[in-house]
Structure formats: C-alpha cells, structure tokens
Design an enzyme around this catalytic site. Structure first.
Site, short mmCIF file in Angstrom:
data_model
loop_
_atom_site.label_atom_id
_atom_site.label_comp_id
_atom_site.label_asym_id
_atom_site.label_seq_id
_atom_site.Cartn_x
_atom_site.Cartn_y
_atom_site.Cartn_z
N LYS A 38 0.81 -1.22 0.00
CA LYS A 38 0.00 0.00 0.00
C LYS A 38 0.84 1.28 0.00
O LYS A 38 0.53 2.23 -0.70
CB LYS A 38 -0.94 0.01 1.21
CG LYS A 38 -2.22 -0.75 0.96
CD LYS A 38 -3.22 -0.52 2.07
CE LYS A 38 -3.05 -1.55 3.17
NZ LYS A 38 -4.04 -1.40 4.24
N LYS A 57 -4.82 4.61 10.39
CA LYS A 57 -4.79 3.31 9.71
C LYS A 57 -3.56 2.52 10.12
O LYS A 57 -2.47 3.08 10.27
CB LYS A 57 -4.71 3.52 8.19
CG LYS A 57 -6.04 3.79 7.51
CD LYS A 57 -5.80 3.90 6.02
CE LYS A 57 -7.09 3.84 5.23
NZ LYS A 57 -6.82 4.01 3.80
N HIS A 83 -16.94 5.70 -5.05
CA HIS A 83 -15.88 4.79 -5.46
C HIS A 83 -15.87 4.74 -6.99
O HIS A 83 -16.81 4.23 -7.60
CB HIS A 83 -16.12 3.40 -4.87
CG HIS A 83 -15.14 2.36 -5.30
ND1 HIS A 83 -14.20 1.83 -4.44
CD2 HIS A 83 -14.92 1.77 -6.50
CE1 HIS A 83 -13.46 0.95 -5.10
NE2 HIS A 83 -13.88 0.90 -6.35
N GLU A 87 -8.16 2.32 -8.71
CA GLU A 87 -9.29 2.76 -7.90
C GLU A 87 -9.05 4.15 -7.31
O GLU A 87 -7.95 4.46 -6.86
CB GLU A 87 -9.56 1.77 -6.76
CG GLU A 87 -9.98 0.40 -7.25
CD GLU A 87 -10.52 -0.48 -6.14
OE1 GLU A 87 -11.33 -1.38 -6.45
OE2 GLU A 87 -10.15 -0.29 -4.96
N GLU A 96 -5.82 2.46 -4.80
CA GLU A 96 -4.98 1.30 -5.07
C GLU A 96 -5.19 0.81 -6.48
O GLU A 96 -6.10 1.24 -7.18
CB GLU A 96 -5.28 0.17 -4.07
CG GLU A 96 -6.70 -0.36 -4.16
CD GLU A 96 -6.93 -1.57 -3.25
OE1 GLU A 96 -5.97 -2.12 -2.71
OE2 GLU A 96 -8.10 -1.96 -3.11
N ARG A 103 -5.40 -7.42 -11.53
CA ARG A 103 -6.09 -8.64 -11.96
C ARG A 103 -7.35 -8.23 -12.71
O ARG A 103 -7.69 -7.06 -12.74
CB ARG A 103 -6.50 -9.46 -10.75
CG ARG A 103 -7.32 -8.62 -9.79
CD ARG A 103 -7.94 -9.43 -8.68
NE ARG A 103 -8.25 -8.61 -7.52
CZ ARG A 103 -9.33 -7.86 -7.36
NH1 ARG A 103 -10.25 -7.83 -8.30
NH2 ARG A 103 -9.52 -7.13 -6.27
#
Lengths: 459, 160
Positions: free
Chosen positions: A116, A158, A208, A275, A288, A292
C-alpha cells in the site's frame, strides 16, 4: 497465441474464461476441488483435473497442486481469475520459473502494487493525487495531533499492516484522535503483530470510481472508462455501473488520464483497475491498483464492446493492442448486480445449499454470467456469489428499468439472495438521481438491511 | 474407470489424431471402446461404447454425460480384487518406484502397514512419498508408472 490454458479458479469466472478461450480457439484445462465436482461448467473444458479437497488452502490456493496440474495437463499458460492466487506475486514467480505464462502483470509489478505504501508513493511520483496523509509511520500522539492539525479533521488512523477494517479509526477532533490513535495501535498489534499506524485525511461519503486499464507488453496503455462502484456494504460491492452518473466529461477525462499515468509508472501490463475516491467537492484521490481482472469487468465490456478476458489472453501471449485510445467508443449505460446467496434480513449471512429452481432472466439488454442451475448445490467453502446480472441500455434510466424487470424475472428458489435489497436500491430516489455514495447502503439499510427505510422510497 | 479418464482419453486422442481406442480397466474388468466418428475432423463427436461389464449402458456423448468423477457403470466384482480403494492425496505424476530400475514399492500381494510407502507422486519437482496409512494387502495397482493422477483418484486396492 497459447495452445492450452489452465484456469486456476472456479465458479462463474472459470466459466467466463473457458468461454473466452473457446472463442479464441484455445484449449482449456479446468481444475476443481471435490466440493465443485458437480459443477456443469467443467464439462465445457477440454480437460478437468481434481486438485484437492474443498478447503481453498488445499485446492484453489495450493500452488503445488495447481502447478502440478498445469504440468500434467501440459498447459502453456495459467489464468488466475480473481481472488485466490490472482494477486499472489509468489505464484506468478513460480509460473515464470516453470516456464508457464501467468496471465496478468509481472510478479514485480504485483509486489509493488500490493504494498500500500509503495503504491501510494508510485501514484505520487506519477503526479496523481493521493489522500493527504502522514507520509509514513506516526510514532507518538504529539506527532499525531500535530499532523492532524496540518491535514484538518476528520482524520483516519490506519494500520500499516492493516486490512479488512481492523486497526482503523476515524477521529473528528483532538480528543478522539488521541484515543483512536492508541486503540488503532493496540488493535493493529493484536491483529497483525505490528502496531505501526499512519494518518490520512478522511474523505467523507466519497464515491468509489475505478478505471479499467489495458496495457500490452510493448508500452501501449489505454483506459476503458470508469465504473462507479459506490453501492457497497462493508467494502463488498453490490451494484456497479458505467458511466458514473457523478462525473462530468472534464472530470472523467482527468481521472482516466490519472489511471493511465499510474499504469505507466508501474510499468503495467495486462488488464488492471485503478481505484479512486471521489469526494463531494470534485477532488479525487488514488487508493490502489487491482492487478487482476475484476468481478465487475463485464460492465466495461458492455459499454466498450471489448472482451476483456480475450484481451488478457492476447496481451499475455505478447500481442500488441489492436486499438488505440481514440478507437475506443463508449456506448450506452451498463449496470451490474452481484447476486449473492446471502440473507439481507440476517445481516447478509451466507445462505449456501441447494438451488431448487433457477430460472434466469433474459430478453433485450440482459446478460447473466452465472455457473448455477436448478439443482445446483452452492458449496459452503467459497464466496456466496450466484452470478452477475447485467443490463445494457442507451440511457441510465432505461438501464435501471431493465434491471428491475430482469431482477423480477429472476427465479432462485432455495437460498436467500440479495435480489430484494438490489430491487430496493434501484428504486430509491437517491440512486435514481445518481446522488449516492459509499455510505448509501449503511445509511438507508444499515439497521434492518432487508427492510427499506421509508424515506426517499419511490416504489 | 470413470468419466474423467474417458474425457482425458478423448482429449489425448484428439491431440494425437487417433480415431479409435480400446481400453480395459484392470480394476473393474470394464472394457471401453472410444471412437471418434469422422476423425480426424476437429468437430467429430467422440462416442464411447461399453464393450463389456457395463450392464448394457447406451453409447454416450461425453459432453452430456454425468459430472466428472461419477462412475460410468457399476464395476464388475472380481472376488480376488476386492479391497478398499486407496485414493491419491494429491495431484501429480505417479511413480511406483524410486527410480527407473528400482523395485516397485508395492505390487499385487505386497503386505503394507500404515508407514509403508506405496508410491511416489511428483508435484513441482518434489517427490512425495505416499504412505499406506492402513494395514492390509495390495490386491490391485490401478495406475501405470509415470501416469498423471488427480486428487482423489484411486491408485491401489488394499484388502485389510
């Protein structure tokens, strides 16, 4: 092009990959666990190999079992689908050392994007906005409150090693920052054995937005537009659509260009998704990269007419992209509902078991990607997705109407499903107006998820 | 013999361009003839005929057959071969011995105990010794040396 592809996955995505391979004239090897021995999609494969018992750790997540199957079946490539080993850099590396093509990015790329902090740095160096934060670990509460002052409240605390919401706290003022800092730290230490935390500005009620990328091994990168996946419950997407009702053409162009920049910076190849969080004020932030194919990829297939799984196969075999950005046309509006065997009345508890009757919807503008049928037994070992119901219509309001019609037609007797909830969401005035965000489901359906709250109801 | 094996045979025949193949399963005494009609055309549908031991099951098209792993027909019992199937604990390549010239770990008539090595299964270049985990006598070896095996495939019959 590959001669024989092994599919290291199950369910609807295994079937989806078999379909793409067959259309390209590629032989398929389907692997399965004993829990999936009855699955009908296995019959569409040229060869099937049982790789282990029901638990994923001993079958779909077992690298030795899958590589051994690829070797005995003489496969020259492996498609990992989504989930399971799809973003496992070690698996991609093993494939490479066994001279089997891994259909996805290079292991180094997977590793970099899976970290991350490294992914955030990468986006930053590409000139793509990231959520402002502490840029590294925060050692003590004095430092924390100092940084929070600079960033402005609300603040998200976080865990560096975190995931799944653990070690995460939102603070709206200094006292809650101090307690939240210590709570997140001890929670992270207990859950991950690492109490390192960092701070980020908390983006409230964002949307999102994710951008589909295709990149070949020759440096060509295109985007295939965005998907709006704001309808989620505890980070589980329920409804996805494209185009997003919240983007102006100008903002869309900027977000999509940012996604291409990230992909270029990562030296990305194959299909991927970048994203972003989109704030109410129109600012967007990189979150992120999913290295895939994603569950909701058919949404993009419908509006672009491009078969993403076929593109993955072509790219992995070394072909150049057959189109440029200017060739990609976006047509109409697509919506996807993920139909899960879950009981919305019982806090979305999985509802596996036998499907007594399964009558899929059809008609104009409807696509269903599902491996289920009447008499199919949903195994308790895996995720609870029954299928993905998609519609494609010229306009968003028409797509919503077609989706409601298709959900009505869909007969699934036996397990409880998310269909009633999706019907409700699609009928909600906020959703119809395109005025919804990632807090929508919790806000309106949080306490009694199956029973809609009266406000804003149009049906 | 099960559908999986037949499916695999058909796939092998297709690749090798073989039109007709007779197979006998030593475990069950089941004889099967696989004929690809109109071979070697790529679209020819293979037809499986039961030659013996299947109790008159009709020819079947594998594409519409029962799920993989389902038995094709009840095996014919031969009293000398009665035993419990020992199933492969993993997918890989089956080897009966430690090397090409070595004695097989287990043959028909071998007495085995829980710690007796029955065979080796190779997966990802790792030779995994497979233990019997039961006591008894090997009454049948169901897989040829060097053949691929999948998880759950019967390898031996062991009579306790």
């Amino acid at each position: 092009m590959f001669r024989r592809v092994l599919i290291a996955n199950r369910g609807e995505i295994a079937q989806r990959i078999i379909r793409a391979c067959r259309e390209l004239g590629i032989e398929t090897v389907a692997v399965y666990s004993t829990a999936d021995a009855d699955a009908v999609y296995l019959r569409q494969a040229d060869e099937t190999i049982c790789i282990g018992p029901g638990p994923s750790a001993k079958s779909y997540l077992s690298i030795p079992a899958i590589i051994a199957a690829a070797e005995i079946a003489d496969a020259d490539a492996i498609h990992p689908g989504y989930g399971f080993l799809s973003e496992n850099e070690h698996f991609a590396e093993v494939c490479r050392s066994c001279k089997i093509a891994f259909i996805g990015p290079e292991p180094e790329t997977i590793a970099k994007l899976g970290d991350k902090v490294a992914a955030r740095e990468l986006a930053k160096s590409a000139g793509v906005p990231i959520v402002p934060g502490s840029d590294g670990p925060v050692e003590d509460e004095q430092k924390a409150s100092q940084i929070a002052q600079q960033l402005g409240y609300p603040i998200m605390i976080k865990a560096a090693a975190g995931g799944g919401g653990r070690g995460m706290r939102v603070a709206r003022n200094e006292p809650s920052l101090v307690t939240g800092y210590h709570a997140a730290k001890s929670e992270a230490l207990a859950a991950f054995g690492d109490g390192t935390v960092y701070l980020e500005k908390f983006v409230e009620n964002p949307r999102h937005i994710e951008v589909q990328i295709l990149a070949d091994k020759h440096g060509h990168i295109v985007h295939l537009g965005e998907r709006d996946c704001s309808i989620q419950r505890r980070h589980q997407k329920l409804i996805e659509e494209s185009p997003s009702p919240s983007l102006t053409p100008e903002l869309r162009a900027r977000i999509c260009e940012s996604a291409v920049k990230v992909a270029r910076q990562a030296n990305y190849s194959n299909a991927g998704t970048v994203e972003f969080l989109l704030a109410r004020d129109g600012n967007y932030y990189f979150i992120e990269v999913n290295a895939r194919i994603q569950v909701e990829h058919p949404v993009t297939e419908l509006v672009t007419g491009i078969d993403l799984i076929q593109q993955q196969l072509l790219i992995a075999s070394g072909e150049k992209l057959a189109f440029e950005q200017k060739d990609i046309q976006f047509r109409g509006h697509a919506i996807e509902c993920r139909i899960n065997a879950e009981d919305p009345d019982k806090d979305f508890m999985p509802s596996p078991g036998k499907i007594d009757l399964f009558v899929p919807p059809g008609g104009p503008g409807v696509r269903l990607d599902s491996h289920c049928y009447s008499g199919y037994r949903i195994p308790p070992n895996y995720d609870s997705m029954i299928g993905k119901l998609l519609v494609h219509r010229p306009r968003r309001d028409q797509a919503i109407r077609t989706m409601l019609r298709a959900l009505d037609e869909f007969v699934i007797e036996g397990p409880k499903t998310t269909i009633p909830l999706q019907r409700n969401i699609l009928s909600h005035s906020d959703f119809r107006a395109g005025d919804h965000d990632t807090g929508f489901v919790e806000r309106y359906y949080g306490h009694h998820p199956g029973i809609p709250v009266a406000s804003g109801e149009t049906r | 013999m099960d559908l999986k094996l037949i499916q695999r045979l058909i796939a092998m025949m297709k690749r090798a361009g073989v039109a007709e193949l007779d197979v006998e399963d030593p475990a069950t005494g089941l004889k099967v003839r696989v004929v690809r009609e109109g071979a070697p055309g790529p679209s020819s549908a293979p037809v499986v005929h039961l030659l013996q031991g299947g109790g008159g099951a009709p020819p079947m098209h594998p594409g519409y057959a029962a799920a993989p792993g389902a038995p094709l027909a009840a095996p014919v019992n031969e009293p000398a071969q009665q035993g419990t199937p020992f199933q492969s604990p993993m997918v890989g390549t089956f080897y009966r011995a430690n090397g090409p010239d070595a004695e097989p770990f287990a043959s028909v008539g071998t007495r085995v105990g829980p710690d007796t090595t029955l065979c080796i299964i190779e997966a990802m270049k790792v030779m995994n010794e497979i233990k019997a985990e039961t006591s008894g006598e090997v009454v049948a070896v169901l897989v040829e040396n060097g053949e691929p095996v999948e998880f759950g495939q019967p390898l031996f019959l062991i009579k306790s």
